[in-house]
Every structure is written in C-alpha cells, then in structure tokens.
Design a protein around this motif. Structure first.
Motif, PDB file in Angstrom:
ATOM      1  N   THR A 138       0.850  -1.187   0.000  1.00 53.48           N
ATOM      2  CA  THR A 138       0.000   0.000   0.000  1.00 53.48           C
ATOM      3  C   THR A 138       0.882   1.232   0.000  1.00 53.48           C
ATOM      4  N   VAL A 139       0.571   2.170  -0.862  1.00 56.79           N
ATOM      5  CA  VAL A 139       1.206   3.484  -0.832  1.00 56.79           C
ATOM      6  C   VAL A 139       0.271   4.369  -0.012  1.00 56.79           C
ATOM      7  N   LEU A 153       5.798   4.091   1.457  1.00 57.15           N
ATOM      8  CA  LEU A 153       5.551   2.673   1.292  1.00 57.15           C
ATOM      9  C   LEU A 153       6.623   1.911   2.045  1.00 57.15           C
TER      10      LEU A 153
END
Length: 184
Positions: A138-139, A153
């Motif tokens: 997930t960013v 991240l």
C-alpha cells in the motif's frame, strides 16, 4: 586530633563526590553533540555510504533507480548500530536544503522500522495498492508532525525491510522500490 580511619573515610567520600560529579559532567558532554545534531539517543551519523557500511558491518542496498530531481550524495545518513540495525538516508532536491526523500533500510525484515529513523506520520489515506516484486503493498498518504503531506511505502526485498517516503511523485517512489530487486 583526627583519627586515621576518619581521615581515610573523609578522603573516600570526597573521591566519591568527585567521581559522581565527573560521571554526570561526562554524560552531559556526551549528549551535547547529539542534541546539536538533532539525533535521538542511540542514533549516530555516518559521513557517507562507505562509512555507514563499515560501521554496520554489511553492504547496504540502495535503489539502482534514483530520480535526478534529488541531490546525491545523501544530505544526512543516520545509523542504528544496535539490533535491529538500520540506516536512514535523507535526500534534498537539487539546490534544496530540506529533506524531500527518506529511505530507511532495516537489516532485519521481521522488525518494524525504527521509529527514531522512520519518524512517525499519521496515515490519512491510501494513495494506491501496487505490486513491488511479488508483494502487494500500500502506498499511503501521511501527515507528518510538521504539517506536510508525503507518500510512503514499506516493503521487503532481499531479506531487508525498506521504507521510502517522499514529498514528490508516487511514480518516482514506485520506480525506486521496484528497482530494489536489481540492487546489489
């Protein structure tokens, strides 16, 4: 007339007071450089990447892709020498003075990133879900204590844990992360 035992006791007490005062003074003096440099306790500064590798006793993996908007070499390199050992690299943009990119490399992938090197930010939203290597990561969009928004991240590559955080583009962060598979 003073007894010899009393005289010895007085000298030992004086010596103890002097030693205690000296210990306190040395502890204060030891903390002054860290305070002036703004480094937390247990974190030391390295002169350059070679110095960091020498002090950690291992080769550090740096991303082969490095955006040309950032200045090289790193503006600041911080190390945690005790376990779990880690290195943090701060980069500025060219002709810039403030940190715009942070890379933290933890040498133990099972350990979370050191909070003294990976300053806590408040995750305020998901910017993207992406693949880096074979990992789905997930960013995050994060709010830092200074009120700025960055993207970050965290991922594992080659037995290391990495954190990348930038005020710049998500695309550059992803290119850097994906290039870590090629790092030697």
């Amino acid at each position: 007339m003073r007894s010899p035992a009393g005289e010895i006791l007085r000298m030992l007490l004086t010596l103890a007071v002097v030693m205690a005062s000296l210990t306190v003074a040395l502890a204060i003096a030891d903390g002054i450089p860290r305070l002036l440099a703004g480094t937390p306790s247990g974190v030391v500064l390295a002169r350059d990447v070679d110095d960091a590798q020498r002090r950690l006793g291992t080769h550090l993996l740096l991303p082969p892709y490095f955006p040309d908007t950032y200045a090289w070499p790193p503006a600041r390199i911080e190390l945690r020498l005790i376990q779990p050992a880690a290195a943090a690299f701060s980069f500025t943009i060219r002709q810039g003075k403030t940190e715009e990119l942070r890379l933290v490399e933890g040498l133990d992938p099972a350990a979370p990133l050191d909070p003294d090197l990976w300053q806590p930010g408040r995750q305020v939203g998901v910017a993207a879900h992406v693949e880096v290597g074979e990992q789905e990561i997930t960013v995050w969009r994060v709010l830092l204590p200074d009120g700025t928004f960055w993207h970050e991240l965290v991922f594992d590559v080659k037995g290391r844990r990495f954190g990348l955080r930038s005020s710049g583009s998500i695309e550059d962060l992803l290119r850097m992360a994906r290039s870590m598979e090629l790092a030697r």
